[in-house]
Motif scaffolding. Structure first.
Motif: not given
Length: 122
Positions: A74-78
């Motif tokens: 959700a935080l955008g980590a790949h």
């Protein structure tokens, strides 16, 4: 939020078996150590070459420290970096074929039908 720093953590920890095991056994301590010692190290340069401005935000630090890969997603980590790191951490706990991958998918099931988070680093 620094997706770059999250991805850098996932990438560097996943590629070092000793560091991966350290992260499995002591995630909070490993995250604190990595942030203090490695976050600002320029990986393509000599060890003495460092930046000085990178740090995790509290939500990132907590998600890493608790192995909370849905929060990291959700935080955008790949997603590929997240999946490969957590396979390395937890595949041994799931002896059935693709056991961890199925558990990973089940925990991310809430994302089905939703747009993926932005994974760009720019």
């Amino acid at each position: 939020m620094s997706r770059y720093l999250l991805d850098k953590f996932l990438y560097t920890v996943d590629r070092d078996p000793d560091l991966l095991e350290r992260y499995r056994q002591d995630p909070r301590g490993t995250v604190a150590w990595w942030e203090a010692e490695m976050a600002n190290r320029l990986l393509a340069c000599h060890e003495q070459e460092r930046s000085s401005w990178l740090a995790f935000e509290d939500a990132e630090r907590e998600a890493l420290a608790t192995h909370d890969y849905p929060a990291l997603f959700a935080l955008g980590a790949h997603p590929f970096l997240t999946l490969t790191l957590f396979i390395g951490l937890f595949e041994r706990d799931h002896p059935e074929p693709l056991g961890f991958q199925r558990a990973y998918a089940a925990r991310l099931a809430d994302w089905l039908g939703k747009p993926y988070p932005d994974i760009s680093t720019c």
